[in-house]
Design a protein around this motif. Structure first.
Motif, PDB file in Angstrom:
ATOM      1  N   TRP A 134       3.746   3.658  11.251  1.00  0.00           N
ATOM      2  CA  TRP A 134       2.807   2.923  12.096  1.00  0.00           C
ATOM      3  C   TRP A 134       1.523   2.534  11.358  1.00  0.00           C
ATOM      4  CZ3 TRP A 134      -2.022   5.002  12.906  1.00  0.00           C
ATOM      5  CH2 TRP A 134      -2.153   6.368  12.657  1.00  0.00           C
ATOM      6  N   HIS A 135       1.161   3.274  10.312  1.00  0.00           N
ATOM      7  CA  HIS A 135      -0.083   2.913   9.616  1.00  0.00           C
ATOM      8  C   HIS A 135       0.179   2.209   8.281  1.00  0.00           C
ATOM      9  CE1 HIS A 135       0.173   6.291   6.756  1.00  0.00           C
ATOM     10  NE2 HIS A 135       0.492   7.057   7.772  1.00  0.00           N
ATOM     11  N   ARG A 136       1.432   1.810   8.081  1.00  0.00           N
ATOM     12  CA  ARG A 136       1.759   1.146   6.798  1.00  0.00           C
ATOM     13  C   ARG A 136       1.909  -0.356   6.983  1.00  0.00           C
ATOM     14  NH1 ARG A 136       2.251   4.430   2.669  1.00  0.00           N
ATOM     15  NH2 ARG A 136       2.215   6.608   3.220  1.00  0.00           N
ATOM     16  N   PRO A 137       1.551  -1.190   6.026  1.00  0.00           N
ATOM     17  CA  PRO A 137       0.917  -0.797   4.764  1.00  0.00           C
ATOM     18  C   PRO A 137      -0.537  -0.359   4.981  1.00  0.00           C
ATOM     19  CG  PRO A 137       1.200  -3.196   4.854  1.00  0.00           C
ATOM     20  CD  PRO A 137       1.780  -2.648   6.121  1.00  0.00           C
ATOM     21  N   HIS A 138      -0.786   0.857   4.598  1.00  0.00           N
ATOM     22  CA  HIS A 138      -2.075   1.494   4.867  1.00  0.00           C
ATOM     23  C   HIS A 138      -3.268   0.673   4.350  1.00  0.00           C
ATOM     24  CE1 HIS A 138      -5.249   4.445   4.985  1.00  0.00           C
ATOM     25  NE2 HIS A 138      -5.473   4.166   3.712  1.00  0.00           N
ATOM     26  N   GLY A 139      -3.144   0.179   3.129  1.00  0.00           N
ATOM     27  CA  GLY A 139      -4.265  -0.556   2.514  1.00  0.00           C
ATOM     28  C   GLY A 139      -4.707  -1.747   3.351  1.00  0.00           C
ATOM     29  N   TYR A 140      -3.760  -2.364   4.038  1.00  0.00           N
ATOM     30  CA  TYR A 140      -4.079  -3.545   4.854  1.00  0.00           C
ATOM     31  C   TYR A 140      -4.553  -3.155   6.251  1.00  0.00           C
ATOM     32  CZ  TYR A 140      -1.703  -6.188   1.231  1.00  0.00           C
ATOM     33  OH  TYR A 140      -1.357  -6.734   0.029  1.00  0.00           O
ATOM     34  N   LYS A 141      -3.948  -2.074   6.781  1.00  0.00           N
ATOM     35  CA  LYS A 141      -4.218  -1.773   8.198  1.00  0.00           C
ATOM     36  C   LYS A 141      -5.453  -0.917   8.457  1.00  0.00           C
ATOM     37  CE  LYS A 141       0.336  -2.182  10.338  1.00  0.00           C
ATOM     38  NZ  LYS A 141       1.431  -1.436  10.947  1.00  0.00           N
ATOM     39  N   HIS A 142      -5.791  -0.003   7.543  1.00  0.00           N
ATOM     40  CA  HIS A 142      -6.812   0.987   7.913  1.00  0.00           C
ATOM     41  C   HIS A 142      -8.209   0.400   8.153  1.00  0.00           C
ATOM     42  CE1 HIS A 142      -7.855   1.260   3.573  1.00  0.00           C
ATOM     43  NE2 HIS A 142      -9.004   1.714   3.996  1.00  0.00           N
ATOM     44  N   PRO A 143      -8.592  -0.738   7.538  1.00  0.00           N
ATOM     45  CA  PRO A 143      -9.916  -1.264   7.899  1.00  0.00           C
ATOM     46  C   PRO A 143     -10.013  -1.597   9.394  1.00  0.00           C
ATOM     47  CG  PRO A 143      -9.164  -2.254   5.837  1.00  0.00           C
ATOM     48  CD  PRO A 143      -7.986  -1.510   6.417  1.00  0.00           C
ATOM     49  N   ARG A 144      -8.908  -2.050   9.994  1.00  0.00           N
ATOM     50  CA  ARG A 144      -8.958  -2.363  11.437  1.00  0.00           C
ATOM     51  C   ARG A 144      -9.040  -1.084  12.273  1.00  0.00           C
ATOM     52  NH1 ARG A 144      -3.994  -5.512  12.304  1.00  0.00           N
ATOM     53  NH2 ARG A 144      -3.669  -5.592  10.059  1.00  0.00           N
ATOM     54  N   PHE A 193     -22.510  -7.709  11.217  1.00  0.00           N
ATOM     55  CA  PHE A 193     -22.770  -7.480   9.786  1.00  0.00           C
ATOM     56  C   PHE A 193     -22.025  -6.222   9.315  1.00  0.00           C
ATOM     57  CE2 PHE A 193     -25.486  -5.367   6.587  1.00  0.00           C
ATOM     58  CZ  PHE A 193     -25.860  -6.381   5.729  1.00  0.00           C
ATOM     59  N   GLU A 194     -22.137  -5.148  10.088  1.00  0.00           N
ATOM     60  CA  GLU A 194     -21.481  -3.884   9.723  1.00  0.00           C
ATOM     61  C   GLU A 194     -19.960  -3.979   9.883  1.00  0.00           C
ATOM     62  OE1 GLU A 194     -24.326  -0.475  11.351  1.00  0.00           O
ATOM     63  OE2 GLU A 194     -24.634  -2.404  12.328  1.00  0.00           O
ATOM     64  N   VAL A 195     -19.533  -4.620  10.972  1.00  0.00           N
ATOM     65  CA  VAL A 195     -18.088  -4.756  11.210  1.00  0.00           C
ATOM     66  C   VAL A 195     -17.439  -5.510  10.055  1.00  0.00           C
ATOM     67  CG1 VAL A 195     -16.355  -5.908  12.666  1.00  0.00           C
ATOM     68  CG2 VAL A 195     -18.177  -4.544  13.724  1.00  0.00           C
ATOM     69  N   ASN A 196     -18.097  -6.569   9.600  1.00  0.00           N
ATOM     70  CA  ASN A 196     -17.521  -7.353   8.507  1.00  0.00           C
ATOM     71  C   ASN A 196     -17.407  -6.512   7.222  1.00  0.00           C
ATOM     72  OD1 ASN A 196     -17.862  -9.406   6.058  1.00  0.00           O
ATOM     73  ND2 ASN A 196     -16.819 -10.431   7.758  1.00  0.00           N
ATOM     74  N   ILE A 197     -18.395  -5.694   6.973  1.00  0.00           N
ATOM     75  CA  ILE A 197     -18.342  -4.830   5.777  1.00  0.00           C
ATOM     76  C   ILE A 197     -17.124  -3.902   5.850  1.00  0.00           C
ATOM     77  CG2 ILE A 197     -19.478  -2.910   4.587  1.00  0.00           C
ATOM     78  CD1 ILE A 197     -22.180  -4.210   5.332  1.00  0.00           C
ATOM     79  N   ILE A 198     -16.924  -3.303   7.025  1.00  0.00           N
ATOM     80  CA  ILE A 198     -15.805  -2.356   7.177  1.00  0.00           C
ATOM     81  C   ILE A 198     -14.467  -3.094   7.051  1.00  0.00           C
ATOM     82  CG2 ILE A 198     -14.696  -0.712   8.747  1.00  0.00           C
ATOM     83  CD1 ILE A 198     -17.523  -0.320  10.038  1.00  0.00           C
ATOM     84  N   LEU A 199     -14.372  -4.199   7.751  1.00  0.00           N
ATOM     85  CA  LEU A 199     -13.122  -4.970   7.806  1.00  0.00           C
ATOM     86  C   LEU A 199     -12.691  -5.513   6.444  1.00  0.00           C
ATOM     87  CD1 LEU A 199     -11.401  -5.573  10.253  1.00  0.00           C
ATOM     88  CD2 LEU A 199     -12.660  -7.714  10.557  1.00  0.00           C
ATOM     89  N   LEU A 218      -7.528  -6.660  -2.163  1.00  0.00           N
ATOM     90  CA  LEU A 218      -6.186  -6.385  -1.632  1.00  0.00           C
ATOM     91  C   LEU A 218      -5.994  -7.181  -0.336  1.00  0.00           C
ATOM     92  CD1 LEU A 218      -3.552  -4.644  -1.825  1.00  0.00           C
ATOM     93  CD2 LEU A 218      -4.690  -2.997  -0.340  1.00  0.00           C
ATOM     94  N   THR A 219      -6.952  -7.079   0.568  1.00  0.00           N
ATOM     95  CA  THR A 219      -6.940  -7.955   1.745  1.00  0.00           C
ATOM     96  C   THR A 219      -7.678  -9.227   1.299  1.00  0.00           C
ATOM     97  OG1 THR A 219      -8.934  -6.820   2.511  1.00  0.00           O
ATOM     98  CG2 THR A 219      -6.873  -6.113   3.482  1.00  0.00           C
ATOM     99  N   VAL A 220      -7.045 -10.363   1.525  1.00  0.00           N
ATOM    100  CA  VAL A 220      -7.430 -11.581   0.792  1.00  0.00           C
ATOM    101  C   VAL A 220      -8.831 -12.119   1.119  1.00  0.00           C
ATOM    102  CG1 VAL A 220      -6.658 -13.917   0.211  1.00  0.00           C
ATOM    103  CG2 VAL A 220      -4.988 -12.145   0.735  1.00  0.00           C
ATOM    104  N   ILE A 221      -9.255 -11.987   2.378  1.00  0.00           N
ATOM    105  CA  ILE A 221     -10.553 -12.587   2.751  1.00  0.00           C
ATOM    106  C   ILE A 221     -11.696 -11.705   2.227  1.00  0.00           C
ATOM    107  CG2 ILE A 221     -11.978 -13.483   4.638  1.00  0.00           C
ATOM    108  CD1 ILE A 221      -9.394 -13.653   6.297  1.00  0.00           C
ATOM    109  N   PRO A 222     -12.592 -12.280   1.439  1.00  0.00           N
ATOM    110  CA  PRO A 222     -13.684 -11.465   0.869  1.00  0.00           C
ATOM    111  C   PRO A 222     -14.753 -11.115   1.910  1.00  0.00           C
ATOM    112  CG  PRO A 222     -13.902 -13.755   0.183  1.00  0.00           C
ATOM    113  CD  PRO A 222     -12.635 -13.681   0.985  1.00  0.00           C
ATOM    114  N   PRO A 223     -15.596 -10.145   1.596  1.00  0.00           N
ATOM    115  CA  PRO A 223     -16.710  -9.833   2.510  1.00  0.00           C
ATOM    116  C   PRO A 223     -17.605 -11.058   2.686  1.00  0.00           C
ATOM    117  CG  PRO A 223     -16.541  -8.197   0.731  1.00  0.00           C
ATOM    118  CD  PRO A 223     -15.606  -9.297   0.387  1.00  0.00           C
ATOM    119  N   ALA A 224     -18.267 -11.135   3.854  1.00  0.00           N
ATOM    120  CA  ALA A 224     -19.120 -12.301   4.142  1.00  0.00           C
ATOM    121  C   ALA A 224     -20.524 -12.138   3.582  1.00  0.00           C
ATOM    122  CB  ALA A 224     -19.189 -12.511   5.649  1.00  0.00           C
ATOM    123  N   THR A 225     -20.871 -10.929   3.149  1.00  0.00           N
ATOM    124  CA  THR A 225     -22.261 -10.684   2.733  1.00  0.00           C
ATOM    125  C   THR A 225     -22.308  -9.961   1.379  1.00  0.00           C
ATOM    126  OG1 THR A 225     -22.235  -8.532   3.835  1.00  0.00           O
ATOM    127  CG2 THR A 225     -23.019 -10.403   5.137  1.00  0.00           C
TER     128      THR A 225
END
Ligand SMILES: [Fe+2]
Ligand SMILES: [Fe+2]
Length: 182
Positions: free
Chosen positions: A94-104, A120-126, A132-139
């Motif tokens: 359920w938590h795999r692939p971990h690298g992609y899912k755990h930020p959510r 601002f904080e949510v984007n940092i965590i996400l 590895l997750t393709v979209i880069p941080p916004a800040t």
């Protein structure tokens, strides 16, 4: 010792005296059961998740401050960036692939712990697993946290799995504590 390594070593020796402002920024989150409970989960090799998030948050705080970025919210996001309650080494699907899912998962748990969390904080965590997750941080703060995360992960693995670096780590912690007493 490099500056980065100095900061990393200090992250294991934080007290309310030597890091008062850092604890002012994160204390209301850090001393909750939800965050302190991360001690129970391994993160990288023998290093637990509480130690990991503490190092990442402290490094992020130091560098955000250095670059005139909102260090308070940067540190708070970093404290919550791996807020999930399972051992990611488990084979459960359920938590795999971990690298992609755990930020959510971390964002969901962060919202429960701090309903007023900012975008601002949510984007940092996400986005902390970028690239590895393709979209880069916004800040810029998001980049600082993602880089601090990778630096700490590498240090943790070296420290736990390589005798030379493990010994160097222990010696540096000892000398940091001795110097602080002077
Ligand atoms: Fe993570
Ligand atoms: Fe992390």
């Amino acid at each position: 010792m490099s500056k980065l390594f100095d900061i990393y070593i200090k992250s294991y020796c934080l007290t309310k005296e030597n890091a008062a402002e850092f604890f002012d920024c994160i204390g209301d989150l850090y001393f909750t059961e939800e965050v302190q409970g991360l001690k129970a989960f391994p993160q990288h090799s023998t290093v637990d998740r509480l130690d990991h998030i503490t190092s990442v948050a402290y490094m992020s705080y130091v560098y955000a401050k250095k670059y005139n970025i909102d260090y308070r919210r940067t540190a708070r996001a970093a404290i919550l960036h791996d807020l999930y309650y399972y051992d990611w080494h488990d084979k459960a699907r359920w938590h795999r692939p971990h690298g992609y899912k755990h930020p959510r998962f971390a964002v969901e748990n962060a919202r429960k712990l701090n309903p007023g969390i900012s975008k601002f904080e949510v984007n940092i965590i996400l986005r902390h697993m970028w690239p590895l997750t393709v979209i880069p941080p916004a800040t810029k703060a998001g980049f600082i946290v993602t880089l601090a995360d990778k630096y700490c992960a590498a240090r943790e693995l070296l420290r736990a799995d390589c005798k030379y670096f493990g010994k160097k780590f222990d010696e540096n912690i000892r000398s940091f504590k001795e110097n602080e007493k002077c």
